[in-house]
Design a protein around this motif. Structure first.
Motif, PDB file in Angstrom:
ATOM      1  N   TYR A 187       0.812  -1.226   0.000  1.00  0.00           N
ATOM      2  CA  TYR A 187       0.000   0.000   0.000  1.00  0.00           C
ATOM      3  C   TYR A 187       0.843   1.271   0.000  1.00  0.00           C
ATOM      4  N   GLN A 188       2.156   1.078   0.164  1.00  0.00           N
ATOM      5  CA  GLN A 188       3.050   2.240   0.210  1.00  0.00           C
ATOM      6  C   GLN A 188       2.576   3.243   1.260  1.00  0.00           C
ATOM      7  N   SER A 189       2.337   2.739   2.470  1.00  0.00           N
ATOM      8  CA  SER A 189       1.924   3.647   3.549  1.00  0.00           C
ATOM      9  C   SER A 189       2.307   3.047   4.905  1.00  0.00           C
ATOM     10  N   ASN A 197      -9.414   2.951  -2.936  1.00  0.00           N
ATOM     11  CA  ASN A 197      -9.833   4.299  -2.560  1.00  0.00           C
ATOM     12  C   ASN A 197     -11.010   4.780  -3.402  1.00  0.00           C
ATOM     13  N   LYS A 205      -4.223   0.156  -4.291  1.00  0.00           N
ATOM     14  CA  LYS A 205      -4.590   1.280  -3.422  1.00  0.00           C
ATOM     15  C   LYS A 205      -5.530   2.246  -4.157  1.00  0.00           C
ATOM     16  N   LEU A 206      -5.243   2.435  -5.430  1.00  0.00           N
ATOM     17  CA  LEU A 206      -6.082   3.312  -6.263  1.00  0.00           C
ATOM     18  C   LEU A 206      -7.517   2.782  -6.290  1.00  0.00           C
ATOM     19  N   ARG A 255      -0.900  10.967  -8.541  1.00  0.00           N
ATOM     20  CA  ARG A 255      -0.042  10.661  -7.387  1.00  0.00           C
ATOM     21  C   ARG A 255       0.698   9.343  -7.535  1.00  0.00           C
ATOM     22  N   LYS A 256       0.449   8.644  -8.622  1.00  0.00           N
ATOM     23  CA  LYS A 256       1.088   7.352  -8.895  1.00  0.00           C
ATOM     24  C   LYS A 256       0.813   6.328  -7.794  1.00  0.00           C
ATOM     25  N   TYR A 257      -0.438   6.281  -7.360  1.00  0.00           N
ATOM     26  CA  TYR A 257      -0.819   5.274  -6.368  1.00  0.00           C
ATOM     27  C   TYR A 257      -0.685   3.878  -6.968  1.00  0.00           C
ATOM     28  N   LEU A 314      -5.648  10.613  -8.044  1.00  0.00           N
ATOM     29  CA  LEU A 314      -4.835   9.528  -7.465  1.00  0.00           C
ATOM     30  C   LEU A 314      -3.872   8.948  -8.497  1.00  0.00           C
TER      31      LEU A 314
END
Ligand code: ADP
Length: 176
Positions: A53-55, A121, A117-118, A111-113, A108
């Protein structure tokens, strides 16, 4: 808990415009913009990094401890994509920002999600996940839904929240 200034949450799916609104409001009103993302990072209120998720994986107890001092005197605009963890007693207004899914997709993607994750969301926005969370967590009369598709809407939203703040100050002025 008596406060001389209110605490406001600006929430919604990532990309709806929380940070943009909080920055504009902070500049206009002098209230303090609390970027929860930044606090999670700076004060290490997390249990590590989620690669997929890069978070950050947030440690909510640590986060609440880190925020408590700051929030207790009021005057904060809390910027985060969740709202159910903050005690009701901290919060005077919950603003849920909404956006059309095509607009959110563009924001999004810019933002290169990561794909997973994209999609999650976009689905969360369509399913009104954050709105439901706000309604479940706070009294309905402090939850306000505003749309954030354009800069005109954002200006109107900031005006509206500023007017609400003015009224709150009048209603909560110490009696002489
Ligand atoms: P969030 O904090 O909810 O993730 P941001 O405030 O970072 O969202 O906004 C995401 C992107 O969308 C930014 O590029 C921002 O400039 C743009 N944006 C946000 N709100 C609006 C709006 N109401 N009208 C036009 N662009 C917006």
């Amino acid at each position: 808990m008596a406060r001389s200034l209110p605490n406001i949450i600006i929430t919604g799916t990532p990309g709806v415009g929380k940070t943009t609104h909080c920055e504009a409001l902070a500049e206009r009103t002098g209230l303090k913009h609390i970027s929860v993302n930044q606090i999670v990072k700076d004060k290490e209120c997390h249990e590590g990094w989620d690669e997929e998720y890069q978070s950050w994986i947030v440690d909510e107890d640590k986060l609440l401890d880190a925020l408590e001092e700051e929030v207790k005197d009021g005057g904060c605009i809390i910027d985060w994509h969740a709202c159910d963890l903050f005690p009701k007693s901290w919060i005077d207004l919950v603003v849920v920002l909404r956006v059309d899914s095509a607009t959110l997709y563009d924001r999004l993607t810019a933002r290169k999600y990561p794909e997973v994750k994209l999609q999650e969301n976009i689905d969360a926005e369509i399913m009104e996940v954050l709105l439901q969370e706000a309604k479940d967590s706070y009294d309905e009369d402090i939850v306000v839904v505003l749309t954030s598709n354009s800069s005109e809407e954002m200006d109107e939203n900031v005006d509206r929240i500023e007017a609400w703040l003015g009224q709150w100050k009048k209603d909560n002025a110490p009696s002489s």
